[in-house]
Design a protein around this motif. Structure first.
Motif, short mmCIF file in Angstrom:
data_model
loop_
_atom_site.label_atom_id
_atom_site.label_comp_id
_atom_site.label_asym_id
_atom_site.label_seq_id
_atom_site.Cartn_x
_atom_site.Cartn_y
_atom_site.Cartn_z
N VAL A 258 46.85 33.60 45.13
CA VAL A 258 47.60 33.80 45.09
C VAL A 258 48.24 34.78 46.11
N PRO A 259 49.08 34.42 47.44
CA PRO A 259 49.46 35.46 48.55
C PRO A 259 49.77 36.59 47.93
N GLY A 260 49.22 38.00 48.52
CA GLY A 260 49.84 39.53 48.22
C GLY A 260 50.99 39.18 48.15
N LEU A 261 51.97 38.55 48.78
CA LEU A 261 53.53 39.12 49.10
C LEU A 261 54.19 37.98 47.67
N LEU A 262 53.17 37.19 46.90
CA LEU A 262 53.99 36.39 45.46
C LEU A 262 53.20 36.85 44.43
N GLN A 263 52.01 38.37 44.55
CA GLN A 263 51.68 38.17 43.26
C GLN A 263 52.73 38.92 42.60
N THR A 264 52.18 38.60 41.21
CA THR A 264 52.87 39.81 39.73
C THR A 264 52.20 40.42 40.01
N GLU A 265 52.27 41.67 39.42
CA GLU A 265 52.66 43.17 38.76
C GLU A 265 50.56 43.24 38.44
N ALA A 266 50.39 42.22 37.36
CA ALA A 266 49.43 42.32 36.35
C ALA A 266 48.16 41.48 36.96
N TYR A 267 49.01 40.58 38.07
CA TYR A 267 48.13 39.54 38.58
C TYR A 267 47.32 39.89 39.63
N ALA A 268 47.92 41.19 40.73
CA ALA A 268 47.28 41.75 42.13
C ALA A 268 46.86 43.02 40.88
N ARG A 269 46.82 43.72 40.00
CA ARG A 269 45.83 44.61 39.52
C ARG A 269 44.61 43.73 39.36
N VAL B 19 43.55 41.31 40.70
CA VAL B 19 42.42 40.32 42.21
C VAL B 19 42.00 41.98 43.02
N ILE B 20 43.43 43.43 42.37
CA ILE B 20 42.55 44.59 43.14
C ILE B 20 40.71 45.19 42.17
N MET B 21 40.70 45.17 41.01
CA MET B 21 39.63 45.46 40.42
C MET B 21 39.05 44.87 40.54
N LEU B 22 38.66 43.28 41.13
CA LEU B 22 37.85 42.63 41.49
C LEU B 22 37.18 43.76 43.08
N GLY B 23 37.64 43.84 43.80
CA GLY B 23 36.78 44.52 44.61
C GLY B 23 36.60 46.48 44.46
N HIS B 24 37.53 47.13 43.41
CA HIS B 24 37.46 47.99 43.21
C HIS B 24 37.16 48.30 42.12
N GLY B 25 36.69 47.69 40.93
CA GLY B 25 36.47 48.00 39.80
C GLY B 25 35.90 49.49 39.01
N GLN B 26 35.10 50.39 40.70
CA GLN B 26 35.05 51.72 40.01
C GLN B 26 35.66 52.85 40.06
N ALA B 27 37.28 52.49 40.65
CA ALA B 27 37.98 53.11 41.24
C ALA B 27 38.39 53.61 39.86
N ASP B 28 39.67 55.25 40.18
CA ASP B 28 39.58 55.48 38.24
C ASP B 28 41.27 54.87 38.28
N THR B 29 42.16 54.92 36.99
CA THR B 29 43.43 54.76 36.62
C THR B 29 44.73 55.08 37.63
N THR B 30 44.45 56.15 38.57
CA THR B 30 45.03 56.75 39.48
C THR B 30 45.34 55.47 40.68
N GLU B 31 43.55 55.57 41.42
CA GLU B 31 43.57 54.60 42.51
C GLU B 31 44.14 53.00 42.17
N LEU B 32 43.94 52.78 40.84
CA LEU B 32 43.57 51.58 41.33
C LEU B 32 45.94 51.10 40.95
N THR B 33 46.71 52.08 40.29
CA THR B 33 47.80 52.32 40.30
C THR B 33 48.11 52.14 41.56
N ARG B 34 48.15 53.26 42.42
CA ARG B 34 48.51 53.41 43.80
C ARG B 34 48.59 51.96 44.72
#
Length: 274
Positions: free
Chosen positions: A110-121, A123-138
């Motif tokens: 789904v385009p980034g501008l239309l993503q829900t918070e849970a869906y965005a998280r 998607v982001i984890m697919l490319g940044h799965g090793q990031a800590d909780t603080t970075e993911l939240t930001r």
């Protein structure tokens, strides 16, 4: 970009070459080109020297362009997230902020501008799965802040075509996808959003090469820009022949995809299947 377009117009009206303009500001022809395309920062001294060279005698025009220079150099709203953002994506955020129309085709997400918070998280984890909780939240906060441009007074229009695969791929799990599709159904009533679905049964189509976005800007002097995101970088195309090909492709997609009036029913059917 607005400032660069105005400087280019002033230079061309006087018949001055980029080489001469570059020499005036102790720079090169390529620097003038980058300035006129809005792809480099502006120094007030350089702009002042160029205005003198171009014969801008109107004090109000002079003051307006210097004010625009200061505005162009002001940090974007995303500055607090600069440590998370590659330079090539910061450029896109600036283009997105300035656009009056965005036409996009998405084949996986789904385009980034239309993503829900849970869906965005998810998607982001697919490319940044090793990031800590603080970075993911930001990173999620950043994406949610981007969405605010769709509800501002002078909001851009967004015309999006989603491949049916977007509605079938359970990014984050079935529950997350269900919430996302339900949000898309609500967005079908948004006055600035036009949403279409390209179903599997249509077979091959004009945008077989993958996802892309075409951004259009309020000023006629600023060319449309095609944005193609890749794994570690992005392409920005603004040459007329490139833009024309992508514009033709997206125009065909708008015809080949199901009519926007049918989108809510298609989304509800996808939701039922889940």
């Amino acid at each position: 970009m607005q400032l660069g377009a105005r400087l280019r117009s002033l230079r061309e009206s006087k018949g001055i070459t980029r080489e001469k303009a570059g020499y005036t500001i102790r720079g090169s022809e390529s620097k003038i080109s980058r300035m006129e395309l809005g792809r480099v920062g502006f120094k007030e001294r350089d702009v002042t020297d160029l205005l003198l060279l171009y014969g801008v005698a109107d004090q109000r025009e002079h003051d307006r362009l210097l004010a625009l220079t200061r505005e162009a150099n002001a940090p974007g709203w995303w500055q607090p997230y600069n440590d998370l953002l590659a330079q090539w994506f910061q450029m896109y955020l600036g283009l997105e902020e300035a656009a009056s129309l965005m036409r996009t085709y998405e084949v996986q997400f789904v385009p980034g501008l239309l993503q829900t918070e849970a869906y965005a998280r998810a998607v982001i984890m697919l490319g940044h799965g090793q990031a800590d909780t603080t970075e993911l939240t930001r990173r999620v906060e950043l994406r949610m802040r981007r969405k605010q441009i769709l509800d501002r007074p002078h909001k851009p229009r967004l015309w999006a075509v989603l491949d049916e695969a977007v509605l079938r791929r359970p990014i984050g799990g079935t529950a997350v996808l269900r919430e996302q599709i339900a949000a898309l159904i609500e967005l079908c009533d948004h006055p600035g959003i036009r949403l279409q679905v390209l179903p599997f049964h249509k077979g091959g189509h004009a945008a077989a090469g993958g996802a892309f976005t075409i951004l259009r800007f309020p000023l006629a002097d600023i060319p449309d820009t095609v944005y193609i995101e890749q794994l570690t970088t992005a392409q920005y195309l603004d040459k007329r022949e490139d833009v024309d090909r992508y514009s033709a492709a997206v125009a065909k997609l708008f015809i080949e995809a199901e009519h926007p009036d049918d989108t809510p029913a298609i989304l509800r059917a996808a939701l039922k299947d889940l």
